[in-house]
Design a protein around this motif. Structure first.
Motif, short mmCIF file in Angstrom:
data_model
loop_
_atom_site.label_atom_id
_atom_site.label_comp_id
_atom_site.label_asym_id
_atom_site.label_seq_id
_atom_site.Cartn_x
_atom_site.Cartn_y
_atom_site.Cartn_z
N ASP A 61 0.79 -1.26 0.15
CA ASP A 61 -0.08 -0.02 0.04
C ASP A 61 0.92 1.26 0.10
OD1 ASP A 61 -2.30 -1.51 0.02
OD2 ASP A 61 -2.66 -1.05 2.25
N ALA A 62 1.94 1.15 0.59
CA ALA A 62 2.89 2.43 0.96
C ALA A 62 3.53 2.67 -0.73
CB ALA A 62 3.84 2.28 1.78
N PRO A 63 3.70 3.94 -1.16
CA PRO A 63 4.34 4.28 -2.30
C PRO A 63 5.67 3.84 -2.58
CG PRO A 63 3.18 6.28 -1.20
CD PRO A 63 3.11 5.05 0.02
N VAL A 64 6.38 3.63 -1.22
CA VAL A 64 7.63 3.05 -1.32
C VAL A 64 7.96 2.37 0.14
CG1 VAL A 64 8.76 5.33 -0.43
CG2 VAL A 64 10.28 3.54 -1.79
N THR A 65 8.73 1.22 -0.07
CA THR A 65 9.28 0.57 1.22
C THR A 65 10.63 0.60 0.83
OG1 THR A 65 7.27 -0.55 1.69
CG2 THR A 65 9.29 -1.45 2.68
N PHE A 66 11.71 1.09 1.89
CA PHE A 66 13.06 1.04 1.76
C PHE A 66 13.59 -0.21 2.31
CE2 PHE A 66 12.18 5.40 1.25
CZ PHE A 66 12.95 5.92 0.18
N ILE A 67 14.22 -0.85 1.71
CA ILE A 67 15.08 -1.91 2.59
C ILE A 67 16.15 -1.24 3.04
CG2 ILE A 67 16.11 -4.14 2.29
CD1 ILE A 67 14.35 -5.03 -0.19
N ILE A 68 16.33 -1.09 4.07
CA ILE A 68 17.66 -0.50 5.00
C ILE A 68 18.78 -1.54 4.97
CG2 ILE A 68 18.39 1.12 6.82
CD1 ILE A 68 16.03 2.26 5.05
N MET A 114 9.68 -1.87 10.01
CA MET A 114 9.51 -3.19 10.27
C MET A 114 10.64 -3.97 10.51
SD MET A 114 6.65 -3.70 7.21
CE MET A 114 7.19 -2.18 6.30
N SER A 115 10.56 -4.97 11.54
CA SER A 115 11.73 -5.88 11.77
C SER A 115 11.06 -7.43 11.26
CB SER A 115 12.27 -6.03 13.05
OG SER A 115 11.14 -6.44 13.81
N GLY A 116 9.75 -7.44 10.65
CA GLY A 116 9.01 -8.66 10.44
C GLY A 116 9.32 -8.95 8.82
N PHE A 117 10.50 -9.61 8.86
CA PHE A 117 10.71 -9.95 7.45
C PHE A 117 11.76 -11.03 7.20
CE2 PHE A 117 13.66 -6.74 8.34
CZ PHE A 117 14.95 -7.20 7.97
N ASN A 118 11.83 -11.95 6.14
CA ASN A 118 12.78 -13.10 6.36
C ASN A 118 14.26 -12.49 5.44
OD1 ASN A 118 14.42 -15.27 4.77
ND2 ASN A 118 12.45 -16.69 5.51
N ALA A 119 15.24 -12.55 6.16
CA ALA A 119 16.22 -11.67 5.85
C ALA A 119 16.96 -12.65 4.64
CB ALA A 119 17.31 -11.60 6.99
N SER A 120 17.14 -13.72 4.56
CA SER A 120 17.52 -14.43 3.35
C SER A 120 16.78 -14.35 2.18
CB SER A 120 17.83 -15.97 3.97
OG SER A 120 16.65 -16.52 4.20
N MET A 173 16.32 -3.35 8.35
CA MET A 173 14.78 -3.29 8.62
C MET A 173 13.93 -2.78 7.25
SD MET A 173 14.65 0.40 10.52
CE MET A 173 15.99 0.03 11.95
N LEU A 174 12.85 -2.77 7.28
CA LEU A 174 12.41 -2.43 5.94
C LEU A 174 11.49 -0.98 6.62
CD1 LEU A 174 10.21 -5.44 4.74
CD2 LEU A 174 12.78 -4.73 4.26
N LEU A 175 11.42 -0.10 5.97
CA LEU A 175 10.79 1.41 6.25
C LEU A 175 9.82 1.53 5.18
CD1 LEU A 175 10.68 3.72 8.20
CD2 LEU A 175 12.83 4.46 7.03
#
Length: 203
Positions: free
Chosen positions: A72-79, A154-160, A176-178
């Protein structure tokens, strides 16, 4: 808005307005401001992947446990924090030396110190990657607030899975994802914090 107001008004957004986009210029400005965050030795040991196309969002959503705000967000950054930062330190410091901000002798000392402590110390490299990327992410969140935007870390993600889907290298650590965009109706206000007496002491 002053920085105190930005901090006091920031919320973590779960609902984004899907009708409002961000321009490439806005996305680039968010990253530019994030790179003004501090890092040890001025390593700048970070990368930012701006996930904005529908196809890329779906790939990221799949490895982010289906969190809808990624779509839904226009952009999500993978930090991303980067390892082996000491190897690129001479290049990272060169602009400051060339601009007369830092003497070459000081830069040489910093490079020597980093090359003494970081090689062969994966824990230190990872700690610095996490610290630098987190500082950059928080800077980006405040930059978003200042631009009239909202964010969700967000810290909820599968890093691999993130590394696989977005071709990250061995030395790249997804921190993190932002998600950033315009808030929709229905988000919670800022959640209450513990009182200072529980988290602060004078020494």
């Amino acid at each position: 808005m002053n920085i105190k107001h930005l901090i006091e008004s920031r919320i973590s957004v779960n609902r984004f307005d899907t009708s409002r986009a961000l321009s490439d210029a806005d996305i680039s400005e968010l990253v530019r401001l994030a790179t003004l965050a501090p890092s040890a030795y001025n390593f700048q040991n970070w990368k930012f992947i701006a996930v904005r196309t529908p196809q890329a969002k779906e790939r990221l959503k799949e490895v982010a446990f289906g969190q809808q705000k990624v779509a839904d967000a226009p952009v999500t950054f993978i930090i991303v924090g980067t390892l082996d930062a000491h190897a690129g330190l001479p290049q990272a410091l060169k602009p400051s030396v060339d601009a007369g901000i830092m003497p070459q002798t000081v830069a040489d000392v910093w490079v020597g110190m980093a090359r003494h402590t970081h090689p062969g110390n994966p824990q230190l490299q990872r700690d610095e990657a996490l610290r630098s990327a987190s500082l950059a992410a928080m800077t980006m969140m405040l930059a978003a607030e200042g631009m009239g935007l909202a964010s969700s870390a967000m810290s909820g993600f599968n890093a691999s899975g993130v590394k696989r889907e977005f071709n990250l290298g061995e030395g790249d650590v997804p921190v993190m994802l932002l998600s950033i965009g315009y808030a929709a109706a229905g988000n919670w206000p800022q959640k209450l914090r513990k009182p200072l007496r529980e988290v602060m002491e004078f020494a």
